[in-house]
Design a protein around this motif. Structure first.
Motif, mmCIF file in Angstrom:
data_model
loop_
_atom_site.group_PDB
_atom_site.id
_atom_site.type_symbol
_atom_site.label_atom_id
_atom_site.label_comp_id
_atom_site.label_asym_id
_atom_site.label_seq_id
_atom_site.Cartn_x
_atom_site.Cartn_y
_atom_site.Cartn_z
ATOM 1 N N LEU A 584 11.090 12.932 3.671
ATOM 2 C CA LEU A 584 11.575 11.680 4.139
ATOM 3 C C LEU A 584 10.091 11.070 5.208
ATOM 4 N N ALA A 585 9.588 12.186 5.653
ATOM 5 C CA ALA A 585 8.496 11.687 6.559
ATOM 6 C C ALA A 585 7.301 11.110 5.831
ATOM 7 N N ARG A 586 7.162 11.802 4.553
ATOM 8 C CA ARG A 586 6.047 11.372 3.612
ATOM 9 C C ARG A 586 6.383 9.643 3.098
ATOM 10 N N ASP A 593 2.245 2.775 5.449
ATOM 11 C CA ASP A 593 0.728 2.474 5.152
ATOM 12 C C ASP A 593 0.698 1.308 3.912
ATOM 13 N N ARG A 594 1.710 1.495 2.989
ATOM 14 C CA ARG A 594 1.528 0.430 2.181
ATOM 15 C C ARG A 594 2.290 -0.989 2.229
ATOM 16 N N VAL A 595 3.275 -0.696 3.012
ATOM 17 C CA VAL A 595 4.192 -1.984 3.267
ATOM 18 C C VAL A 595 4.047 -2.626 4.665
ATOM 19 N N VAL A 596 4.163 -1.881 5.457
ATOM 20 C CA VAL A 596 3.904 -2.525 7.118
ATOM 21 C C VAL A 596 2.394 -2.778 7.242
ATOM 22 N N ARG A 601 -2.855 -5.982 6.548
ATOM 23 C CA ARG A 601 -4.028 -5.968 5.983
ATOM 24 C C ARG A 601 -4.105 -7.198 4.976
ATOM 25 N N GLY A 602 -3.020 -7.156 4.345
ATOM 26 C CA GLY A 602 -2.930 -8.665 3.518
ATOM 27 C C GLY A 602 -3.302 -10.040 4.273
#
Length: 644
Positions: A584-586, A593-596, A601-602
């Protein structure tokens, strides 16, 4: 008396502050002579205040015995009496914190229970501080190590003397921090740092329940003062009492390493051996049993909680004893032994006798501290924790052999050692619960059966450790240098005097302390206990005698592997909790990293791209500006003609 108790708490705390801030003055000096001087200063800073606190604690205890200033009758009850009186107590309030709801009373309580446990804490802490000078004197982090021991001691004394549950909780949590720092003293070894984190997390898990239990009691009583809470128990509903005690029991199980939160204690052996002596004898693990005894009238009002405590104690005492029987690491044998012996105390509390539990807690503190310090002397000499690397040490380590024999005799409950008398009281209390007591019949029967079986297994694993350490011949040569997490080892010889004297001093109470209860011995139960313990010892001796180089644990047969792995409880927890939580932590980390972070970053990239388009119109080219202006005018003119 309150002032003396406050001084006993403050002196180790001030020693911790001075040790952390002042042992390396002037700043910036490291290595060689500077480290030696810092270690010498740290030793004085640690030992002297602890010695004064010990003297103050002993003075308070002696005042209680003579009845001076403690009210009629004094605050003490000899083993075998019906309880530890709480009426003859002295309470002092330093301040009252108005929280807007339930006030917090910052104060101390001096009574029979607190003075007894305070003597245990300070004597063991002083022995550990002196012993550590020889065991870790050449460790460059010794100043911080000794300071954390002082802080540990102060925190436990705060728990012992606290008159308010929230003040007690402060010391309770500071001990958790100190255990983390001291277990991970050799943090360079990843296994040691993991053991420290494991101890911290498991005990914190129990502490969540403990804190909510404190809130439930304080809210129901309208006060966090221990005396007020106990007074209000008859006015509380049974549901409130059961809920509060069940929550408190979670914290007790964590601190005192009881099922199901016992898994941190064996791994805590990664820390220095003197720390194991401190944790196992006088601080962390003693705190849970102490709290139940301190709030015992509350627990007596919660029958289901006592049944749960009895079942957990029964499983813990026998399971841990069987696990100790299969370990090769001497310190892990003693660690599982601690879990088992603490379960005896929990069983006595469940059976209705807090005096028997406290009596065994005190004798256990003496002989378990002795056993761990003796184990440290053996490890210091041999350079290994493993009993397979030991054997025949009685000739090279005569003092350690004699004192550790006393410790093992007390652990087995053999006369005249102290454990004989205190274990008798525990067994009598459990036996009485079969016919009359707060437990249901099933819980009492399970507790009694496991207690007798544990006596036999205790005799077996103590005899096995004694024989494999001091008799026979070494099958492995002495290590030329220390392994990770062990003290320096050279030729096998007796420990230096600074390590020997604490061992010799602790051997005295381990041998003689039980005689305070000699008048209350129940000779029938005591004889049965000795016979059962000798039966377990005899089986191990017969197995060892047939092949001195082989491990007597082979008598376990197919049960040996499960016992060695402590019945795979760690593996079960890893499968049920650790791996899912890590997964769950991963997932959370990847989502973050990828969504928030990806959205952030986007948006940044979009802004940069838009800025690149906008900057085309602001590039400083005058011809482009004029062309744009003319184009705009032309468009306006065309628009005016067409739509005008």
């Amino acid at each position: 008396m309150i002032t003396v108790a406050a001084l006993a708490i403050l002196l180790p705390f001030l020693a911790a502050v001075c040790g952390l801030l002042g042992s390396r003055l002037p700043r910036g000096l490291r290595g060689g002579a500077a480290d030696v001087a810092a270690g010498r200063r740290a030793a004085w800073i640690a030992v002297v205040p602890t010695a004064i606190s010990t003297a103050l604690a002993i003075w308070l205890a002696s005042t209680g015995w003579t009845g001076t200033g403690a009210g009629p009758g004094g605050p003490f009850t000899l083993p075998g009496a019906t309880g530890l009186p709480g009426g003859a107590a002295v309470t002092g309030t330093l301040d009252v914190v108005d929280t807007g709801s339930v006030p917090i009373s910052v104060g101390l309580l001096v009574d029979g229970l607190s003075t007894l446990i305070a003597v245990l804490v300070t004597v063991v802490a002083l022995a550990v501080q002196i012993y550590s000078i020889g065991y870790l004197g050449d460790d460059r982090r010794y100043p911080s190590y000794s300071a954390f021991i002082s802080l540990f001691t102060s925190a436990m004394l705060l728990v012992v003397y606290a008159s308010d549950l929230l003040v007690l909780y402060v010391g309770w949590e500071i001990m958790g921090l100190c255990s983390y720092l001291l277990i991970g003293h050799w943090w360079e070894d990843r296994a040691n740092s993991r053991a420290a984190v494991k101890a911290f997390l498991v005990t914190r898990l129990g502490d969540v329940g403990f804190l909510f239990g404190v809130f439930v009691l304080g809210t129901a009583a309208g006060s966090f003062r221990i005396a007020d809470v106990i007074t209000k128990v008859p006015e509380m509903s049974s549901g409130t009492i059961v809920a509060a005690t069940m929550l408190l029991l979670a914290g007790v199980a964590g601190k005192s390493a009881q099922v199901p939160l016992h898994v941190w204690l064996p791994d805590a052996m990664a820390g220095p051996t003197p720390i194991s002596a401190l944790i196992h004898a006088a601080t962390m693990v003693a705190a849970g049993i102490f709290v139940v005894a301190r709030l015992y009238p509350v627990f007596l009002g919660a029958g289901p909680t006592l049944d749960v405590l009895a079942v957990l104690a029964a499983l813990g005492m026998l399971g841990a004893a069987l696990a100790a029987l299969a370990q090769d690491d001497l310190k892990r044998v003693l660690a599982y032994s601690t879990i088992s012996q603490l379960a005896y105390m929990a069983g006595a509390l469940a059976a209705g006798s807090e005096s028997a539990a406290i009596f065994h807690l005190i004798t256990h503190g003496a002989f378990k501290a002795l056993l761990f310090l003796c184990a440290g002397a053996v490890i210091h000499a041999v350079g290994s924790n493993l009993m397979s690397a030991m054997g025949g040490l009685r000739r090279e380590l005569p003092v350690t052999f004699v004192t550790m024999t006393i410790g093992f005799a007390a652990l087995m409950g053999l006369p005249p050692a102290s454990g004989f008398f205190s274990k008798d009281e525990v067994l009598v209390a459990i036996e009485r619960a079969l016919s009359a007591g707060p437990l249901t019949d099933a819980a009492a029967l399970l507790l009694y059966g496991c207690a007798l079986a544990t006596v036999a297994v205790t005799g077996a694993y103590a005899t096995r450790a004694w024989l494999r350490t001091f008799f026979g011949e070494r099958s492995v040569a002495v290590l030329p240098g220390p392994g990770p997490g062990t003290a320096h080892a050279g030729d096998v010889h007796e420990a230096p005097a600074v390590m020997r004297w604490p061992i010799i001093v602790l051997a005295v109470p381990a041998l003689l302390l039980g005689f305070v209860g000699v008048a209350d011995v129940h000779w029938g139960t005591a004889a049965l206990s000795v016979v059962v313990a000798l039966l377990g010892a005899g089986v191990v001796y017969a197995m060892w005698r047939s092949d001195p180089l082989a491990d007597p644990a082979r008598a376990l047969g197919p049960l040996r592997a499960p016992c060695e792995q402590a019945f795979y409880v760690d593996s079960l927890y890893a499968a049920l909790f650790v791996r899912p939580v890590l997964l769950l932590a991963r997932v959370v980390a990847r989502t973050d990293d990828r969504v928030v972070d990806g959205a952030v970053r986007g948006s940044g990239r979009a802004t940069v791209g838009l800025a690149g388009v906008v900057r085309l119109a602001q590039n400083g080219n005058a011809q482009l500006y004029i062309t744009g202006l003319l184009a705009g005018v032309l468009l306006l003119a065309v628009g005016a003609v067409i739509f005008g």
